[in-house]
Scaffold this motif. Structure first.
Motif, PDB file in Angstrom:
ATOM      1  N   ALA A  17      -7.264  50.422 -15.730  1.00 38.21           N
ATOM      2  CA  ALA A  17      -8.217  51.176 -16.544  1.00 38.21           C
ATOM      3  C   ALA A  17      -8.270  52.629 -16.078  1.00 38.21           C
ATOM      4  CB  ALA A  17      -9.600  50.544 -16.452  1.00 38.21           C
ATOM      5  N   ARG A  18      -8.767  53.489 -16.969  1.00 37.55           N
ATOM      6  CA  ARG A  18      -8.934  54.915 -16.679  1.00 37.55           C
ATOM      7  C   ARG A  18     -10.390  55.304 -16.917  1.00 37.55           C
ATOM      8  NH1 ARG A  18      -4.112  55.915 -20.935  1.00 37.55           N
ATOM      9  NH2 ARG A  18      -2.342  55.199 -19.660  1.00 37.55           N
ATOM     10  N   SER A  19     -10.779  56.412 -16.351  1.00 39.34           N
ATOM     11  CA  SER A  19     -12.168  56.841 -16.520  1.00 39.34           C
ATOM     12  C   SER A  19     -12.514  57.097 -17.985  1.00 39.34           C
ATOM     13  CB  SER A  19     -12.442  58.102 -15.687  1.00 39.34           C
ATOM     14  OG  SER A  19     -11.579  59.154 -16.074  1.00 39.34           O
ATOM     15  N   ASN A  20     -11.528  57.562 -18.771  1.00 37.60           N
ATOM     16  CA  ASN A  20     -11.815  57.836 -20.180  1.00 37.60           C
ATOM     17  C   ASN A  20     -11.787  56.582 -21.046  1.00 37.60           C
ATOM     18  OD1 ASN A  20      -9.065  57.418 -20.254  1.00 37.60           O
ATOM     19  ND2 ASN A  20      -8.538  59.439 -21.080  1.00 37.60           N
ATOM     20  N   ASP A  21     -11.627  55.416 -20.408  1.00 38.37           N
ATOM     21  CA  ASP A  21     -11.765  54.136 -21.118  1.00 38.37           C
ATOM     22  C   ASP A  21     -13.215  53.664 -21.148  1.00 38.37           C
ATOM     23  OD1 ASP A  21      -8.983  53.832 -21.539  1.00 38.37           O
ATOM     24  OD2 ASP A  21      -8.719  52.837 -19.604  1.00 38.37           O
ATOM     25  N   ALA A  22     -14.110  54.437 -20.576  1.00 33.83           N
ATOM     26  CA  ALA A  22     -15.483  53.974 -20.388  1.00 33.83           C
ATOM     27  C   ALA A  22     -16.144  53.529 -21.682  1.00 33.83           C
ATOM     28  CB  ALA A  22     -16.314  55.065 -19.709  1.00 33.83           C
ATOM     29  N   ALA A  23     -16.009  54.307 -22.743  1.00 28.19           N
ATOM     30  CA  ALA A  23     -16.674  53.960 -24.002  1.00 28.19           C
ATOM     31  C   ALA A  23     -16.142  52.646 -24.551  1.00 28.19           C
ATOM     32  CB  ALA A  23     -16.486  55.078 -25.015  1.00 28.19           C
ATOM     33  N   ALA A  24     -14.822  52.458 -24.507  1.00 26.66           N
ATOM     34  CA  ALA A  24     -14.228  51.237 -25.042  1.00 26.66           C
ATOM     35  C   ALA A  24     -14.544  50.028 -24.175  1.00 26.66           C
ATOM     36  CB  ALA A  24     -12.709  51.416 -25.172  1.00 26.66           C
ATOM     37  N   CYS A  25     -14.547  50.226 -22.865  1.00 27.55           N
ATOM     38  CA  CYS A  25     -14.717  49.096 -21.961  1.00 27.55           C
ATOM     39  C   CYS A  25     -16.170  48.682 -21.763  1.00 27.55           C
ATOM     40  CB  CYS A  25     -14.084  49.410 -20.607  1.00 27.55           C
ATOM     41  SG  CYS A  25     -12.282  49.357 -20.600  1.00 27.55           S
ATOM     42  N   ALA A  26     -17.105  49.606 -21.958  1.00 23.16           N
ATOM     43  CA  ALA A  26     -18.506  49.280 -21.716  1.00 23.16           C
ATOM     44  C   ALA A  26     -18.970  48.098 -22.558  1.00 23.16           C
ATOM     45  CB  ALA A  26     -19.384  50.497 -21.987  1.00 23.16           C
ATOM     46  N   SER A  27     -18.588  48.093 -23.840  1.00 22.96           N
ATOM     47  CA  SER A  27     -19.003  46.983 -24.708  1.00 22.96           C
ATOM     48  C   SER A  27     -18.370  45.668 -24.276  1.00 22.96           C
ATOM     49  CB  SER A  27     -18.639  47.292 -26.158  1.00 22.96           C
ATOM     50  OG  SER A  27     -19.423  48.357 -26.645  1.00 22.96           O
ATOM     51  N   LEU A  28     -17.115  45.730 -23.832  1.00 23.31           N
ATOM     52  CA  LEU A  28     -16.449  44.512 -23.369  1.00 23.31           C
ATOM     53  C   LEU A  28     -17.090  44.002 -22.085  1.00 23.31           C
ATOM     54  CD1 LEU A  28     -12.690  45.301 -24.075  1.00 23.31           C
ATOM     55  CD2 LEU A  28     -14.031  43.447 -25.067  1.00 23.31           C
ATOM     56  N   VAL A  29     -17.350  44.903 -21.144  1.00 26.54           N
ATOM     57  CA  VAL A  29     -17.985  44.488 -19.900  1.00 26.54           C
ATOM     58  C   VAL A  29     -19.354  43.878 -20.187  1.00 26.54           C
ATOM     59  CG1 VAL A  29     -18.957  45.298 -17.711  1.00 26.54           C
ATOM     60  CG2 VAL A  29     -16.714  46.135 -18.471  1.00 26.54           C
ATOM     61  N   ARG A  49     -25.349  48.859 -22.538  1.00 29.79           N
ATOM     62  CA  ARG A  49     -24.003  49.385 -22.781  1.00 29.79           C
ATOM     63  C   ARG A  49     -23.894  50.855 -22.371  1.00 29.79           C
ATOM     64  NH1 ARG A  49     -24.171  45.550 -27.222  1.00 29.79           N
ATOM     65  NH2 ARG A  49     -25.342  47.051 -28.480  1.00 29.79           N
ATOM     66  N   ALA A  50     -24.939  51.617 -22.639  1.00 26.94           N
ATOM     67  CA  ALA A  50     -24.924  53.035 -22.266  1.00 26.94           C
ATOM     68  C   ALA A  50     -24.843  53.192 -20.746  1.00 26.94           C
ATOM     69  CB  ALA A  50     -26.156  53.748 -22.810  1.00 26.94           C
ATOM     70  N   PHE A  51     -25.590  52.375 -20.021  1.00 25.42           N
ATOM     71  CA  PHE A  51     -25.516  52.432 -18.560  1.00 25.42           C
ATOM     72  C   PHE A  51     -24.137  52.020 -18.060  1.00 25.42           C
ATOM     73  CE2 PHE A  51     -25.603  50.020 -14.583  1.00 25.42           C
ATOM     74  CZ  PHE A  51     -25.936  51.044 -13.708  1.00 25.42           C
ATOM     75  N   LEU A  52     -23.577  50.965 -18.632  1.00 22.65           N
ATOM     76  CA  LEU A  52     -22.258  50.508 -18.206  1.00 22.65           C
ATOM     77  C   LEU A  52     -21.188  51.555 -18.501  1.00 22.65           C
ATOM     78  CD1 LEU A  52     -22.495  46.764 -19.289  1.00 22.65           C
ATOM     79  CD2 LEU A  52     -22.405  47.656 -16.946  1.00 22.65           C
ATOM     80  N   GLU A  53     -21.332  52.265 -19.603  1.00 20.46           N
ATOM     81  CA  GLU A  53     -20.388  53.349 -19.895  1.00 20.46           C
ATOM     82  C   GLU A  53     -20.480  54.431 -18.823  1.00 20.46           C
ATOM     83  OE1 GLU A  53     -19.364  56.630 -23.415  1.00 20.46           O
ATOM     84  OE2 GLU A  53     -20.592  54.855 -23.871  1.00 20.46           O
ATOM     85  N   TYR A  54     -21.698  54.769 -18.440  1.00 19.33           N
ATOM     86  CA  TYR A  54     -21.896  55.758 -17.381  1.00 19.33           C
ATOM     87  C   TYR A  54     -21.300  55.266 -16.061  1.00 19.33           C
ATOM     88  CZ  TYR A  54     -24.523  58.148 -13.682  1.00 19.33           C
ATOM     89  OH  TYR A  54     -24.887  58.825 -12.542  1.00 19.33           O
ATOM     90  N   ALA A  55     -21.605  54.015 -15.687  1.00 15.05           N
ATOM     91  CA  ALA A  55     -21.152  53.477 -14.406  1.00 15.05           C
ATOM     92  C   ALA A  55     -19.644  53.265 -14.385  1.00 15.05           C
ATOM     93  CB  ALA A  55     -21.876  52.166 -14.114  1.00 15.05           C
ATOM     94  N   PHE A  56     -19.057  52.910 -15.533  1.00 15.65           N
ATOM     95  CA  PHE A  56     -17.619  52.680 -15.608  1.00 15.65           C
ATOM     96  C   PHE A  56     -16.852  53.966 -15.328  1.00 15.65           C
ATOM     97  CE2 PHE A  56     -13.487  51.892 -17.485  1.00 15.65           C
ATOM     98  CZ  PHE A  56     -13.266  50.524 -17.280  1.00 15.65           C
ATOM     99  N   ALA A  57     -17.382  55.084 -15.754  1.00 11.90           N
ATOM    100  CA  ALA A  57     -16.699  56.370 -15.594  1.00 11.90           C
ATOM    101  C   ALA A  57     -16.772  56.912 -14.171  1.00 11.90           C
ATOM    102  CB  ALA A  57     -17.284  57.393 -16.561  1.00 11.90           C
TER     103      ALA A  57
END
Length: 224
Positions: A17-29, A49-57
């Motif tokens: 995964a890459r940091s710019n995958d955050a938006a796509a991956c947050a919903s899956l996570v 989902r918004a928090f996970l997008e932030y944390a994923f990046a």
């Protein structure tokens, strides 16, 4: 580096995964543990989902892109994800999640989250030093049942990826957790070679019954 694989009508690639995958991956996570995240964070799904997008990046922590592998289809769409938490390299995870929650939600909201997190951890314990915990396992709804996740899991167990992620089957104990109620996921994991481990202690009375889980261990010879 991508690896190619074709399943049914899907032409898949696998990569870290890459940091710019955050938006796509947050919903899956989030989809990998909706009930757990809603209990832990205590906020509506869209805020989870918004928090996970932030944390994923972020570059560190258990939700970081650095812990994840993804499957990508021919349209460059992420269709599956998994994370690997190597028990030898998780020492900073707890301080990091404290910092992340405090920064994102503020102290008044973060403290109850951390307390619920401690309760949740009695059911979903951190991996031991000799273990690697597979987590955040999810596939897009329209790609389920096509073998995508099985292919991603096989990719993660292969060669350099396995070494990087701590997924060497000959030297590491690979484990995962699944809700007792999630019989579909449990059946998939059994087909991949996971077996249920005996429960060592009862579920905490502070934890909702819906979050009762079992830990499974990877035993390839047990694949069905």
């Amino acid at each position: 580096m991508r690896q190619k694989h074709t399943i049914a009508s899907l032409d898949l690639s696998f990569r870290p995964a890459r940091s710019n995958d955050a938006a796509a991956c947050a919903s899956l996570v989030f989809a990998s543990g909706e009930h757990e995240f809603e209990y832990f964070l205590g906020v509506p799904p869209e805020q989870c989902r918004a928090f996970l997008e932030y944390a994923f990046a972020l570059s560190g922590g258990r939700f970081s892109w650095r812990r994840h592998e993804v499957a990508v289809d021919e349209a460059d769409r992420i269709v599956a994800v998994l994370a690997a938490h190597d028990g030898r390299h998780i020492l900073s995870d707890d301080p990091h999640i404290v910092w992340t929650l405090l920064r994102y939600f503020g102290p008044l909201r973060a403290v109850p989250m951390l307390l619920r997190g401690l309760i949740l951890e009695t059911e979903l314990p951190k991996p031991k030093r000799a273990q690697t915990l597979v987590a955040h396992c999810a596939t897009l709804t329209e790609a389920r049942g096509t073998g995508v996740f099985s292919a991603l899991f096989s990719h993660a167990l292969g060669g350099a990826v396995a070494h990087q992620r701590g997924l060497e089957t000959g030297t590491r104990e690979i484990v995962l957790d699944v809700l007792v109620s999630n019989t579909r996921a449990a059946a998939l994991y059994r087909r991949l070679g996971f077996v249920v481990l005996p429960r060592r202690k009862p579920r905490s009375r502070l934890l909702p019954a819906a979050l009762e889980s079992v830990r499974m261990r990877y035993q390839p010879q047990a694949a069905v």
